[in-house]
Design an enzyme around this catalytic site. Structure first.
Site, PDB file in Angstrom:
ATOM      1  N   LYS A 143      71.435 -42.972 -34.606  1.00  0.00           N
ATOM      2  CA  LYS A 143      71.728 -44.315 -35.115  1.00  0.00           C
ATOM      3  C   LYS A 143      71.119 -44.486 -36.510  1.00  0.00           C
ATOM      4  CE  LYS A 143      72.163 -46.181 -30.470  1.00  0.00           C
ATOM      5  NZ  LYS A 143      71.640 -46.971 -29.347  1.00  0.00           N
TER       6      LYS A 143
ATOM      7  N   GLN B 187      66.576 -49.854 -27.227  1.00  0.00           N
ATOM      8  CA  GLN B 187      67.180 -48.681 -26.599  1.00  0.00           C
ATOM      9  C   GLN B 187      66.881 -48.662 -25.104  1.00  0.00           C
ATOM     10  OE1 GLN B 187      69.280 -46.663 -28.208  1.00  0.00           O
ATOM     11  NE2 GLN B 187      69.636 -45.399 -26.406  1.00  0.00           N
TER      12      GLN B 187
ATOM     13  N   ASP C 198      74.172 -54.957 -29.798  1.00  0.00           N
ATOM     14  CA  ASP C 198      74.671 -54.244 -28.618  1.00  0.00           C
ATOM     15  C   ASP C 198      75.635 -55.104 -27.789  1.00  0.00           C
ATOM     16  OD1 ASP C 198      73.844 -51.591 -28.218  1.00  0.00           O
ATOM     17  OD2 ASP C 198      71.817 -52.205 -27.646  1.00  0.00           O
TER      18      ASP C 198
END
Ligand code: GUN
Length: 273
Positions: free
Chosen positions: A47, A91, A114
């Site tokens: 990322k 994460q 997200d």
């Protein structure tokens, strides 16, 4: 035909880079990584590399496994209030002593790149535009659209019902007027459901798609990624067996993985909308 996520992701990243270069202020993505799960470390690194490529500022916050839920929630609050930070991502998975749902809920929906917060999930579910769509299903839709695969009216089978992939994937396919069947560990006659589908999206982490397809134009999207007994990266789909009878298939690696990252960068660039 191969659904080439690698090359489509490069196109998406170029578009994101062009857009970022016109923004009045640099987006700033904060990625929180807790503990040292090797797979999570690789995902976070990827990322960061993608963010660099498109000109998005990214900061990785590494926190120890032992961190308390309270300290983590306070950090998220701090980032929510920091106007320099435009995107926040925690994460997953998290250590067992931390309640994932509490953490996700703490993120401001407008920084939730997200698309995991209850507000964004709820918006998607009731037909309001979420601020962000979850990266993996959004990347899969981008991939299907790039190959002009019809979604409207298609019989779509989603295998797996996670919050990260299966559930939002089903919602996004419904939004595009597919007929969606969500399959999981309690599903009966899975193979017959797979065989007759127009679109199969498998997000399980097991070699579960192992049959010949009935329709020669069927589309197989493999979201699974894990190591086989020889230590090689593989997906949910028995590629050789299934590809001989399907129309389109995404490989592992080089399919959904790069699309997820590109889709996340698209989200990270969208903050000013
Ligand atoms: N772990 C596996 N996939 C994802 C994802 O898309 N987002 C986050 N935050 N964690 C993940």
């Amino acid at each position: 035909m191969i659904l080439d996520g690698k090359s489509v992701s490069i196109k998406v990243l170029e578009l994101v880079r062009d857009k970022v270069s016109t923004l009045p202020k640099l987006p700033h993505l904060v990625v929180i990584l807790i503990g040292d799960d090797p797979a999570s470390k690789i995902y976070v690194k990827n990322k960061q590399i993608a963010a660099q490529k498109v000109g998005i500022k990214s900061t990785i916050i590494n926190l120890p496994d032992s961190i308390s839920e309270e300290i983590l929630l306070n950090k998220i609050k701090e980032y929510n209030e920091d106007s320099d930070i435009t995107g926040i991502l925690v994460q997953l998975p998290l250590p067992v002593h931390i309640d994932k749902n509490k953490v996700v809920t703490a993120i401001s929906p407008k920084k939730d790149v997200d698309g995991f917060t209850p507000e964004n999930v709820g918006r998607l579910a009731i037909g309001l535009e979420p601020y962000f769509y979850p990266a993996t299903p959004q990347g899969i839709i981008m991939l299907l659209d790039e190959y002009k695969i019809p979604i409207e009216g298609a019989d779509a089978v989603v295998i797996g019902r996670s919050n990260i992939v299966g559930k939002p994937m089903a919602q996004m396919l419904l939004k595009r007027n597919a007929t969606v069947t969500v399959c999981h560990s309690y599903t009966k006659n899975l193979e017959s459901k797979i065989k007759t589908a127009d679109i199969v999206i498998s997000a399980v982490g097991n070699k579960i798609v192992r049959c010949k397809m009935d329709k020669k134009n069927s589309v197989i999207v493999d979201v699974g990624i894990f190591k086989d007994s020889n230590g090689r990266l593989t997906g949910d789909v028995d590629f050789d067996l299934v590809s001989s009878s399907a129309g389109y298939i995404s490989p592992v690696p080089g399919g959904v993985g790069p699309m997820t990252i590109a889709s996340l960068m698209y989200n990270a660039s969208k903050v000013y909308e």
